[in-house]
Write a protein that holds these residues in place. Structure first.
Motif, mmCIF file in Angstrom:
data_model
loop_
_atom_site.group_PDB
_atom_site.id
_atom_site.type_symbol
_atom_site.label_atom_id
_atom_site.label_comp_id
_atom_site.label_asym_id
_atom_site.label_seq_id
_atom_site.Cartn_x
_atom_site.Cartn_y
_atom_site.Cartn_z
ATOM 1 N N ILE A 119 -28.777 13.032 -17.446
ATOM 2 C CA ILE A 119 -28.891 12.103 -18.561
ATOM 3 C C ILE A 119 -29.806 10.982 -18.083
ATOM 4 O O ILE A 119 -29.443 10.222 -17.188
ATOM 5 C CB ILE A 119 -27.510 11.561 -18.991
ATOM 6 C CG1 ILE A 119 -26.621 12.722 -19.425
ATOM 7 C CG2 ILE A 119 -27.665 10.533 -20.103
ATOM 8 C CD1 ILE A 119 -25.183 12.384 -19.643
ATOM 9 N N GLU A 120 -30.996 10.968 -18.643
ATOM 10 C CA GLU A 120 -32.073 10.095 -18.185
ATOM 11 C C GLU A 120 -32.302 10.332 -16.698
ATOM 12 O O GLU A 120 -32.605 11.427 -16.302
ATOM 13 C CB GLU A 120 -31.799 8.647 -18.567
ATOM 14 C CG GLU A 120 -31.753 8.469 -20.079
ATOM 15 C CD GLU A 120 -31.847 7.041 -20.530
ATOM 16 O OE1 GLU A 120 -32.319 6.196 -19.765
ATOM 17 O OE2 GLU A 120 -31.454 6.791 -21.675
ATOM 18 N N GLU A 121 -32.103 9.335 -15.863
ATOM 19 C CA GLU A 121 -32.407 9.472 -14.434
ATOM 20 C C GLU A 121 -31.202 9.890 -13.588
ATOM 21 O O GLU A 121 -31.333 10.062 -12.387
ATOM 22 C CB GLU A 121 -32.962 8.147 -13.888
ATOM 23 C CG GLU A 121 -34.239 7.691 -14.568
ATOM 24 C CD GLU A 121 -35.387 8.663 -14.319
ATOM 25 O OE1 GLU A 121 -35.554 9.130 -13.182
ATOM 26 O OE2 GLU A 121 -36.097 8.973 -15.298
ATOM 27 N N ARG A 122 -30.025 10.015 -14.183
ATOM 28 C CA ARG A 122 -28.802 10.235 -13.414
ATOM 29 C C ARG A 122 -28.178 11.592 -13.720
ATOM 30 O O ARG A 122 -28.296 12.098 -14.825
ATOM 31 C CB ARG A 122 -27.781 9.143 -13.726
ATOM 32 C CG ARG A 122 -28.270 7.727 -13.604
ATOM 33 C CD ARG A 122 -28.055 7.081 -12.326
ATOM 34 N NE ARG A 122 -26.676 7.206 -11.884
ATOM 35 C CZ ARG A 122 -26.242 6.670 -10.791
ATOM 36 N NH1 ARG A 122 -27.039 5.974 -10.048
ATOM 37 N NH2 ARG A 122 -24.998 6.821 -10.425
ATOM 38 N N LEU A 123 -27.488 12.127 -12.717
ATOM 39 C CA LEU A 123 -26.697 13.341 -12.896
ATOM 40 C C LEU A 123 -25.248 12.944 -13.143
ATOM 41 O O LEU A 123 -24.731 12.027 -12.496
ATOM 42 C CB LEU A 123 -26.768 14.228 -11.657
ATOM 43 C CG LEU A 123 -28.079 14.944 -11.397
ATOM 44 C CD1 LEU A 123 -28.019 15.687 -10.069
ATOM 45 C CD2 LEU A 123 -28.410 15.904 -12.527
ATOM 46 N N LEU A 157 -21.077 2.712 -21.449
ATOM 47 C CA LEU A 157 -20.571 4.042 -21.124
ATOM 48 C C LEU A 157 -21.253 5.122 -21.967
ATOM 49 O O LEU A 157 -21.636 6.173 -21.444
ATOM 50 C CB LEU A 157 -19.056 4.098 -21.320
ATOM 51 C CG LEU A 157 -18.208 3.370 -20.288
ATOM 52 C CD1 LEU A 157 -16.741 3.358 -20.727
ATOM 53 C CD2 LEU A 157 -18.355 3.998 -18.912
ATOM 54 N N LYS A 158 -21.407 4.855 -23.249
ATOM 55 C CA LYS A 158 -22.060 5.827 -24.124
ATOM 56 C C LYS A 158 -23.487 6.097 -23.666
ATOM 57 O O LYS A 158 -23.934 7.241 -23.632
ATOM 58 C CB LYS A 158 -22.038 5.342 -25.578
ATOM 59 C CG LYS A 158 -20.693 5.462 -26.234
ATOM 60 C CD LYS A 158 -20.744 4.957 -27.659
ATOM 61 C CE LYS A 158 -19.427 5.143 -28.379
ATOM 62 N NZ LYS A 158 -19.477 4.629 -29.775
ATOM 63 N N ALA A 159 -24.208 5.051 -23.333
ATOM 64 C CA ALA A 159 -25.595 5.221 -22.893
ATOM 65 C C ALA A 159 -25.663 5.959 -21.563
ATOM 66 O O ALA A 159 -26.456 6.896 -21.397
ATOM 67 C CB ALA A 159 -26.280 3.850 -22.783
#
Length: 163
Positions: A119-123, A157-159
């Motif tokens: 999710i974007e830059e993170r796993l 949290l949602k983002a």
């Protein structure tokens, strides 16, 4: 989200987290700089910030989805709904829950990397995303009357977890 764990290789039994705020609600360091100095454990006599009579204790903390949710529900049982009088302490306690969620999520990413979700830059782990949805549901179940809480936490949290 603020925890960045070095979990390779994956710990088999115990993961040590050097974060004083998870265990202690009154850790007594006002700035981020003081917090970082305290994490070293160096006492004043050795050029550190920690009191010379300090005893550092590592307390086991089991993290699983049910316990994290139970801790969140306990906050509501003890403090009641968020309001203008308890908003700061309520936010702080929920922040500890979010820290636990982050740690839980990152460990499960490492344990089940093939099913991790980018999710974007993170796993993130499937288990972490599922737990995040449950945490959001608990927070939104009883919004209380505090001016900005829990909306900012819920939005973050949602983002972060793509919900």
């Amino acid at each position: 989200m603020h925890h960045d764990l070095d979990i390779h290789p994956i710990p088999e039994k115990v993961l040590y987290i050097n974060d004083l705020s998870i265990a202690d609600t009154a850790f007594g360091y006002e700035t981020e700089e003081q917090q970082q100095k305290a994490l070293t454990g160096k006492i004043r006599a050795d050029g550190g910030i920690v009191s010379d009579d300090n005893v550092r204790i590592y307390v086991p903390l089991d993290l699983n989805a049910n316990q994290i949710l139970s801790r969140l529900q306990q906050i509501y049982r003890v403090m009641g709904s968020p309001n203008d009088m308890n908003e700061m302490e309520f936010s702080y306690e929920v922040g500890k829950i979010i820290s636990q969620l982050e740690i839980y999520d990152q460990v499960w990413v490492a344990r089940d990397l093939k099913n991790a979700v980018r999710i974007e830059e993170r796993l993130h782990s499937i288990k972490g995303i599922e737990l995040t949805k449950k945490i959001i549901n608990v927070l939104m179940e009883d919004e209380g009357c505090a001016e900005c809480f829990p909306y900012d936490v819920v939005d973050e949290l949602k983002a972060e977890f793509g919900i």
